[in-house]
Design an enzyme around this catalytic site. Structure first.
Site, short mmCIF file in Angstrom:
data_model
loop_
_atom_site.label_atom_id
_atom_site.label_comp_id
_atom_site.label_asym_id
_atom_site.label_seq_id
_atom_site.Cartn_x
_atom_site.Cartn_y
_atom_site.Cartn_z
N ASP A 130 0.79 -1.25 0.00
CA ASP A 130 0.00 0.00 0.00
C ASP A 130 0.81 1.29 0.00
O ASP A 130 0.23 2.36 -0.15
CB ASP A 130 -0.92 0.11 1.23
CG ASP A 130 -2.06 -0.87 1.22
OD1 ASP A 130 -2.22 -1.57 0.21
OD2 ASP A 130 -2.79 -0.91 2.21
N ASP A 164 -7.60 -8.54 9.48
CA ASP A 164 -7.16 -7.28 8.88
C ASP A 164 -7.15 -6.14 9.89
O ASP A 164 -6.56 -5.09 9.62
CB ASP A 164 -8.12 -6.87 7.75
CG ASP A 164 -8.09 -7.84 6.59
OD1 ASP A 164 -7.00 -8.21 6.15
OD2 ASP A 164 -9.19 -8.24 6.14
#
Ligand code: BGC
Length: 595
Positions: A309, A534
């Site tokens: 990311d 997550d």
């Protein structure tokens, strides 16, 4: 982790307009005569030797009729030679005689096809190769060395359909040279810590032998973190030693500890502050490079997934973008991400058997023209920062830890319904792609066009993008209503929005890890270990720097980045990285392909 961004009205408008050892081989081919029935074969046996040990790769080529089962036999020249652990066959040894019988899944070998098996072995003194092989009791070479005069032709000519034998490339290569696709014909490392967690859930043994990546998500993880709540105890060396023991040929790590990590979200913030680039280099990358560069591991293909990311965040989540954050502004301005990634690539890429794949978001984040090109440029800038060059980049990975469907089989980006393009629907929202495979292939081309090598390969994380189970549409939706209705009834990705990323309800395991599944794709991989959370659905104090992100809270009604949709997250989730058994059970239940 964070990964989901959509376009502001402005961006949307823009989008609208616009190993240290010797490798040697011996190949002997002699078709047997017609009298010996229809078994004909050649065997290529190569080894990679080190003091006392070796890895052997054995390729059998079927030059006769199709086989439904097979049994390979050979004799070691020396009594010290031993098969220790083999793969892709059931290996047994009696004295110097070795047999390898097919597994239940690879007994069928078509005429002209090859199959590769292998084993790790031991020897003392020298390690000569067997000179003769049998297949189902029929000799493949008759003991004739390849350089000797061929036997006189028999009266029966070989069938014209028999392809000439080709010599498969050796499965190992000299140190310092990288293979084009490190996943091809290679056995992946199974992380025993993940395997044990998977097997703690009923039915987990159906998938627990798949290779998953090892996340080096803090400095302490390099040497192992026995007291951590969210990661295993084994450090990098322990994993590499275990990989050798398993006879694995590739091992996957995630390099994930940039200063100011996960700048656009909270669930995976890390231990290093935004100004701590010197610590990232000296205390994180350098020690990892020292271990990965140890000659003991020179025969392993070490694959690094580099900084999830990070670089896309510099383009889409800095100020001026919807929901842009001050932390993303800071790490953009101080160069922490670009210089950190460049440093990691240069240091790790310099090792002959190490392969770097940089994270490249996913289609639901970067699939708009206004993000696509600028992110490719940003990736290039990092690849040549801190003394690195594009040669340190073997490829890219998309969909890491995300849920984007690999293929949307029931609708295409070019479809229209009653005059409305599917691009003009809530779900697609003017994106150029509807699924991950089409995006990854197109992004590969874009990356080559901005200066990356033309042989780069893509990886797609298919750990959790399966979308099977009872909610999966069996075919396209009706074309009698609106484009929105058509897309919503057709799509297999059942999320509320492609920007949702945390512990998605309804998701399933995706394609099992597989090499070279499609053009331009080096492999489908399981980088996010299925069943690891997550992010926590509520605030949970921890000593890992992990925050609470409301995208993981099932009651959250969203923000501009997910179109103000519900988060779609499962309840009762632990912090990111920690084992989440209920999620793993759901992933197995909704697996696609089904288990
Ligand atoms: C977490 C890491 C974890 C990884 C794999 C990330 O979201 O931040 O700590 O190792 O997921 O589960």
């Amino acid at each position: 982790m964070s990964m989901r961004k959509r376009l502001s009205g402005r961006r949307r408008a823009l989008a609208l307009s616009g190993v240290g050892a010797l490798a040697a081989g011996v190949l002997v081919t002699i078709p047997v005569t017609a009298a010996q029935a229809a078994t004909q074969c050649s065997v290529n046996y190569t080894t990679n030797d080190w003091a006392g040990g070796f890895t052997a790769s054995v390729t059998i080529r079927n030059l006769g009729d199709a086989l439904t089962s097979w049994n390979l036999g050979f004799t070691f020249p020396n009594s010290s030679q031993r098969v220790q652990q083999g793969w892709s066959a059931k290996w047994t040894q009696s004295g110097q005689n070795v047999t390898a019988a097919n597994e239940s899944y690879n007994g069928a070998v078509a005429s002209g096809a090859s199959i590769t098996l292998g084993f790790n072995g031991a020897y003392s003194g020298s390690n000569p190769k067997p000179t003769s092989f049998t297949l189902n009791g029929v000799t493949c070479n008759g003991g004739t060395p390849p350089t000797s005069t061929p036997p006189p032709p028999t009266s029966t000519p070989p069938p014209t359909t028999t392809p000439p034998p080709t010599f498969p490339p050796p499965s190992t290569i000299p140190p310092g040279q990288k293979v084009d696709n490190p996943f091809l014909n290679a056995k992946g490392y199974v992380n025993p810590e993940w395997k044990a967690k998977a097997e703690s859930v009923a039915g987990g043994s159906r998938v627990s032998n798949n290779p998953t990546a090892v996340w080096i998500d803090r400095i302490a993880a390099i040497n192992g973190t026995p007291d951590s709540s969210s990661n295993g105890a084994m450090g990098v060396r322990a994993h590499l030693d275990e990989a050798l023991r398993q006879g694995a040929q590739y091992v996957q790590f995630v390099i994930y500890n940039l200063p100011g990590r996960d700048c656009s979200a909270l669930a995976s913030n890390g231990e290093l502050g935004p100004e701590e680039l010197p610590r990232y280099k000296a205390e994180y990358i350098d020690p990892i490079a020292a271990i990965q560069g140890d000659s003991k591991y020179a025969n392993l293909r070490i694959i690094n997934i580099v900084e999830i990311d990070s670089l896309p965040n510099l383009v889409t989540n800095t100020s001026g973008n919807p929901g842009g954050t001050a932390m993303c502004d800071t790490v953009k301005a101080n160069g922490a991400y670009v210089n950190g990634v460049g440093y990691a690539l240069a240091k790790l890429g310099a090792i002959g058997n190490v392969y770097n794949y940089i994270d490249a978001g996913h289609h639901g984040w970067l699939g708009w023209d206004s993000n696509f090109g600028p992110v490719a440029d940003q990736l290039k800038a990092a690849a040549v920062a801190s003394g690195s060059t594009v040669n340190n980049v073997h490829g890219f990975i998309t969909n890491t830890a995300n849920y984007s469907a690999l293929k949307e089989p029931h609708f295409k980006i070019t479809d229209s319904v009653n005059g409305t393009t599917v691009r003009n629907t809530k779900w697609v929202d003017w994106n150029m792609y509807v699924d991950e495979l089409s995006f990854a292939q197109a992004f590969r081309q874009k990356l080559v066009s901005v200066g990356f090598n033309s042989n780069i390969g893509m990886l797609i994380d298919t750990s959790r993008n399966g979308w099977g189970g009872s909610a999966r549409p069996a075919g396209p939706g009706p074309t009698t209503g609106t484009a929105n209705e058509y897309v919503d009834a057709s799509r297999v990705d059942r999320r509320f929005h492609t920007g949702n990323w945390c512990n998605q309800a309804g998701a399933g395991l995706g394609e099992r890890p597989k090499a070279a599944p499609e053009s331009g794709i080096d492999a489908y991989v399981w980088v996010k270990p299925p069943g690891e959370s997550d992010g926590s659905s509520k605030e949970i104090p921890n000593n890992e720097g992990k925050g609470f992100d409301r995208m993981c809270d099932p009651t959250y009604t969203g923000n501009e980045r997910n179109g103000n949709n519900m988060s779609g997250a499962l309840a009762d989730a632990p912090i990111s990285g920690a084992w989440f058994a209920a999620q793993f059970a759901q992933l197995m239940q909704n697996a696609y392909p089904a288990l």
